[in-house]
Design a protein around this motif. Sequence first.
Motif, PDB file in Angstrom:
ATOM      1  N   MET A  56     -10.953   0.304  45.702  1.00 15.05           N
ATOM      2  CA  MET A  56     -12.198  -0.338  45.296  1.00 15.05           C
ATOM      3  C   MET A  56     -13.301  -0.073  46.317  1.00 15.05           C
ATOM      4  SD  MET A  56     -12.902  -4.397  45.366  1.00 15.05           S
ATOM      5  CE  MET A  56     -13.685  -4.877  46.849  1.00 15.05           C
ATOM      6  N   MET A  87     -26.119 -16.501  36.962  1.00 17.39           N
ATOM      7  CA  MET A  87     -25.139 -15.486  36.538  1.00 17.39           C
ATOM      8  C   MET A  87     -24.058 -15.163  37.561  1.00 17.39           C
ATOM      9  SD  MET A  87     -27.426 -12.754  34.453  1.00 17.39           S
ATOM     10  CE  MET A  87     -28.189 -12.058  35.909  1.00 17.39           C
ATOM     11  N   HIS A  92     -19.266 -16.882  42.618  1.00 17.09           N
ATOM     12  CA  HIS A  92     -19.376 -16.534  44.040  1.00 17.09           C
ATOM     13  C   HIS A  92     -19.954 -17.627  44.925  1.00 17.09           C
ATOM     14  CE1 HIS A  92     -18.057 -12.416  43.600  1.00 17.09           C
ATOM     15  NE2 HIS A  92     -18.927 -12.196  42.629  1.00 17.09           N
ATOM     16  N   TRP A 102     -12.894 -23.239  37.694  1.00 10.17           N
ATOM     17  CA  TRP A 102     -12.140 -22.201  36.975  1.00 10.17           C
ATOM     18  C   TRP A 102     -12.121 -20.872  37.720  1.00 10.17           C
ATOM     19  CZ3 TRP A 102     -15.247 -18.113  35.868  1.00 10.17           C
ATOM     20  CH2 TRP A 102     -16.607 -18.351  35.638  1.00 10.17           C
ATOM     21  N   MET A 106      -9.002 -17.450  39.339  1.00 13.72           N
ATOM     22  CA  MET A 106      -9.017 -16.007  39.049  1.00 13.72           C
ATOM     23  C   MET A 106      -8.244 -15.243  40.117  1.00 13.72           C
ATOM     24  SD  MET A 106     -12.995 -15.425  37.926  1.00 13.72           S
ATOM     25  CE  MET A 106     -12.799 -13.655  37.650  1.00 13.72           C
ATOM     26  N   PRO A 108      -8.111 -11.068  41.306  1.00  8.06           N
ATOM     27  CA  PRO A 108      -8.522 -11.557  42.618  1.00  8.06           C
ATOM     28  C   PRO A 108      -9.548 -12.678  42.509  1.00  8.06           C
ATOM     29  CG  PRO A 108      -9.624  -9.478  42.112  1.00  8.06           C
ATOM     30  CD  PRO A 108      -8.609  -9.708  41.040  1.00  8.06           C
ATOM     31  N   PRO A 111     -14.895 -13.741  45.985  1.00  3.76           N
ATOM     32  CA  PRO A 111     -15.163 -14.279  47.319  1.00  3.76           C
ATOM     33  C   PRO A 111     -16.482 -15.056  47.372  1.00  3.76           C
ATOM     34  CG  PRO A 111     -15.578 -11.916  47.271  1.00  3.76           C
ATOM     35  CD  PRO A 111     -15.033 -12.278  45.926  1.00  3.76           C
ATOM     36  N   LEU A 113     -19.774 -15.280  48.450  1.00  3.47           N
ATOM     37  CA  LEU A 113     -20.595 -14.139  48.885  1.00  3.47           C
ATOM     38  C   LEU A 113     -21.280 -14.298  50.248  1.00  3.47           C
ATOM     39  CD1 LEU A 113     -22.297 -12.230  45.946  1.00  3.47           C
ATOM     40  CD2 LEU A 113     -20.135 -11.810  47.106  1.00  3.47           C
ATOM     41  N   VAL A 116     -19.043 -12.761  52.897  1.00  5.16           N
ATOM     42  CA  VAL A 116     -18.564 -11.373  52.889  1.00  5.16           C
ATOM     43  C   VAL A 116     -19.667 -10.331  52.705  1.00  5.16           C
ATOM     44  CG1 VAL A 116     -16.290 -12.019  51.996  1.00  5.16           C
ATOM     45  CG2 VAL A 116     -18.076 -11.361  50.383  1.00  5.16           C
ATOM     46  N   ILE A 117     -20.884 -10.781  52.347  1.00  4.73           N
ATOM     47  CA  ILE A 117     -21.871  -9.804  51.887  1.00  4.73           C
ATOM     48  C   ILE A 117     -22.351  -8.886  53.010  1.00  4.73           C
ATOM     49  CG2 ILE A 117     -24.106 -11.029  52.119  1.00  4.73           C
ATOM     50  CD1 ILE A 117     -22.723  -9.227  49.009  1.00  4.73           C
ATOM     51  N   TRP A 120     -21.329  -5.271  53.044  1.00  3.38           N
ATOM     52  CA  TRP A 120     -21.819  -4.350  52.021  1.00  3.38           C
ATOM     53  C   TRP A 120     -23.269  -3.976  52.256  1.00  3.38           C
ATOM     54  CZ3 TRP A 120     -18.216  -2.564  48.603  1.00  3.38           C
ATOM     55  CH2 TRP A 120     -17.058  -3.324  48.428  1.00  3.38           C
ATOM     56  N   ALA A 129     -23.095  -4.633  41.067  1.00  2.00           N
ATOM     57  CA  ALA A 129     -23.631  -5.562  40.065  1.00  2.00           C
ATOM     58  C   ALA A 129     -23.975  -4.795  38.780  1.00  2.00           C
ATOM     59  CB  ALA A 129     -24.868  -6.277  40.609  1.00  2.00           C
ATOM     60  N   MET A 133     -16.583  -4.211  38.006  1.00  2.00           N
ATOM     61  CA  MET A 133     -15.328  -3.676  38.512  1.00  2.00           C
ATOM     62  C   MET A 133     -14.250  -3.944  37.472  1.00  2.00           C
ATOM     63  SD  MET A 133     -13.696  -4.567  42.144  1.00  2.00           S
ATOM     64  CE  MET A 133     -15.182  -5.233  42.838  1.00  2.00           C
ATOM     65  N   SER A 136     -10.931  -6.725  37.236  1.00  2.00           N
ATOM     66  CA  SER A 136     -11.009  -7.686  38.340  1.00  2.00           C
ATOM     67  C   SER A 136     -11.727  -8.950  37.895  1.00  2.00           C
ATOM     68  CB  SER A 136     -11.756  -7.092  39.530  1.00  2.00           C
ATOM     69  OG  SER A 136     -13.146  -7.132  39.302  1.00  2.00           O
ATOM     70  N   ILE A 153     -31.816  -9.323  42.242  1.00  2.00           N
ATOM     71  CA  ILE A 153     -30.599 -10.084  42.576  1.00  2.00           C
ATOM     72  C   ILE A 153     -30.025  -9.572  43.898  1.00  2.00           C
ATOM     73  CG2 ILE A 153     -28.256 -10.673  41.821  1.00  2.00           C
ATOM     74  CD1 ILE A 153     -29.225 -10.307  38.924  1.00  2.00           C
ATOM     75  N   VAL A 157     -29.199 -11.636  47.211  1.00  2.00           N
ATOM     76  CA  VAL A 157     -27.833 -11.656  47.742  1.00  2.00           C
ATOM     77  C   VAL A 157     -27.810 -11.256  49.225  1.00  2.00           C
ATOM     78  CG1 VAL A 157     -25.637 -10.412  47.614  1.00  2.00           C
ATOM     79  CG2 VAL A 157     -26.637 -11.344  45.538  1.00  2.00           C
TER      80      VAL A 157
HETATM   81  C1  HEC Z   1     -16.718 -14.073  36.192  1.00  2.00           C
HETATM   82  C2  HEC Z   1     -16.810 -14.105  37.614  1.00  2.00           C
HETATM   83  C3  HEC Z   1     -17.832 -13.242  38.312  1.00  2.00           C
HETATM   84  C4  HEC Z   1     -19.198 -13.217  38.102  1.00  2.00           C
HETATM   85  C5  HEC Z   1     -19.995 -13.998  37.076  1.00  2.00           C
HETATM   86  C6  HEC Z   1     -19.739 -12.324  39.114  1.00  2.00           C
HETATM   87  N1  HEC Z   1     -18.727 -11.800  39.885  1.00  2.00           N
HETATM   88 FE1  HEC Z   1     -18.923 -10.573  41.508  1.00  2.00          FE
HETATM   89  N2  HEC Z   1     -16.912 -10.476  41.706  1.00  2.00           N
HETATM   90  C7  HEC Z   1     -16.003 -11.129  40.910  1.00  2.00           C
HETATM   91  C8  HEC Z   1     -14.671 -10.706  41.274  1.00  2.00           C
HETATM   92  C9  HEC Z   1     -13.385 -11.176  40.637  1.00  2.00           C
HETATM   93  C10 HEC Z   1     -14.822  -9.783  42.333  1.00  2.00           C
HETATM   94  C11 HEC Z   1     -13.708  -8.959  42.995  1.00  2.00           C
HETATM   95  C12 HEC Z   1     -13.139  -9.568  44.217  1.00  2.00           C
HETATM   96  C13 HEC Z   1     -12.134  -8.639  44.860  1.00  2.00           C
HETATM   97  O1  HEC Z   1     -11.623  -7.720  44.220  1.00  2.00           O
HETATM   98  O2  HEC Z   1     -11.874  -8.857  46.032  1.00  2.00           O
HETATM   99  C14 HEC Z   1     -16.239  -9.691  42.589  1.00  2.00           C
HETATM  100  C15 HEC Z   1     -16.794  -8.930  43.608  1.00  2.00           C
HETATM  101  C16 HEC Z   1     -18.123  -8.910  43.928  1.00  2.00           C
HETATM  102  C17 HEC Z   1     -18.673  -8.308  45.126  1.00  2.00           C
HETATM  103  C18 HEC Z   1     -17.853  -7.640  46.240  1.00  2.00           C
HETATM  104  C19 HEC Z   1     -17.465  -8.709  47.222  1.00  2.00           C
HETATM  105  C20 HEC Z   1     -16.242  -8.400  48.040  1.00  2.00           C
HETATM  106  O3  HEC Z   1     -16.355  -8.264  49.262  1.00  2.00           O
HETATM  107  O4  HEC Z   1     -15.150  -8.314  47.451  1.00  2.00           O
HETATM  108  C21 HEC Z   1     -20.044  -8.469  45.058  1.00  2.00           C
HETATM  109  C22 HEC Z   1     -21.068  -7.990  46.075  1.00  2.00           C
HETATM  110  C23 HEC Z   1     -20.339  -9.172  43.830  1.00  2.00           C
HETATM  111  N3  HEC Z   1     -19.149  -9.436  43.171  1.00  2.00           N
HETATM  112  C24 HEC Z   1     -21.602  -9.524  43.410  1.00  2.00           C
HETATM  113  C25 HEC Z   1     -21.872 -10.221  42.222  1.00  2.00           C
HETATM  114  C26 HEC Z   1     -23.213 -10.490  41.737  1.00  2.00           C
HETATM  115  C27 HEC Z   1     -24.489 -10.081  42.435  1.00  2.00           C
HETATM  116  C28 HEC Z   1     -23.058 -11.187  40.570  1.00  2.00           C
HETATM  117  C29 HEC Z   1     -24.142 -11.664  39.630  1.00  2.00           C
HETATM  118  C30 HEC Z   1     -25.099 -10.678  39.178  1.00  2.00           C
HETATM  119  C31 HEC Z   1     -21.633 -11.351  40.330  1.00  2.00           C
HETATM  120  N4  HEC Z   1     -20.949 -10.740  41.355  1.00  2.00           N
HETATM  121  C32 HEC Z   1     -21.085 -12.045  39.259  1.00  2.00           C
HETATM  122  C33 HEC Z   1     -16.286 -12.045  39.918  1.00  2.00           C
HETATM  123  C34 HEC Z   1     -17.549 -12.336  39.426  1.00  2.00           C
END
Ligand code: HEC
Length: 181
Positions: A56, A87, A92, A102, A106, A108, A111, A113, A116-117, A120, A129, A133, A136, A153, A157
């Motif tokens: 990943m 959203m 996060h 809920w 899940m 994975p 995290p 954010l 961990v951000i 990145w 975004a 992925m 996942s 966004i 972030v």
């Molecule tokens: C339904 C749940 C869900 C939503 C809604 C969601 N994400 Fe995620 N996001 C995840 C999951 C699950 C992962 C994967 C974590 C992993 O594999 O370690 C992830 C991973 C990430 C990561 C990588 C972080 C890391 O270090 O693993 C970022 C950055 C991210 N999301 C940003 C966003 C942003 C910006 C939004 C909104 C636009 C968003 N996500 C909406 C579930 C979500």
Amino acid sequence: MQPKTRHLALGAVIGVLAFILIALVVVIWVAYSGAYNVSATQGHLPFVRWTLETTMKNSISDRAESVQAPSLSESMVTAGATPYKSMCAHCHGGPGEEQSEWASGMLPEPPHLPDVISEWKPSEVFWLAKHGMRMSGMPAFGPTHSDDEIWNITAFVMQLPGMTEETYASFDTESSGEHGH
Ligand code: HEC
């Protein structure tokens, strides 16, 4: 070719074919037998987790290299706050905000954010975004949102790590671009 070398070469080819055949049978057996546990209550085996996480990270950094990040302005940060809260935050969280109940079920687990951000780059957050992925739970926002909206966004972030609870709370969830669906 000497007869002996020819024998060796033939042996090697048969060996490789046999290996591929056995690998195929194992894959098909795993798929049909139901032996593999896909539940989200039991984590992956360590080597599966390592493979998935490393794949990943490298997949995203590699693809994000061709993304040209604009300079992220204050107004983009403000414009990105509402869409982030509507959203992304239920999965996060944010400064002073936990993910929804809920989302903690899940696997994975998404995290928190702000923690961990910093690992990145903006181009990577944008790419992630936009494309999401697979397998996942991280959705792709590209099919429903413009690049400009996703950059907003991303700008928001990137500010999360140093943001206080008060500043986070002060961003309105009602106004600006995004209306709840
Ligand atoms: C339904 C749940 C869900 C939503 C809604 C969601 N994400 Fe995620 N996001 C995840 C999951 C699950 C992962 C994967 C974590 C992993 O594999 O370690 C992830 C991973 C990430 C990561 C990588 C972080 C890391 O270090 O693993 C970022 C950055 C991210 N999301 C940003 C966003 C942003 C910006 C939004 C909104 C636009 C968003 N996500 C909406 C579930 C979500």
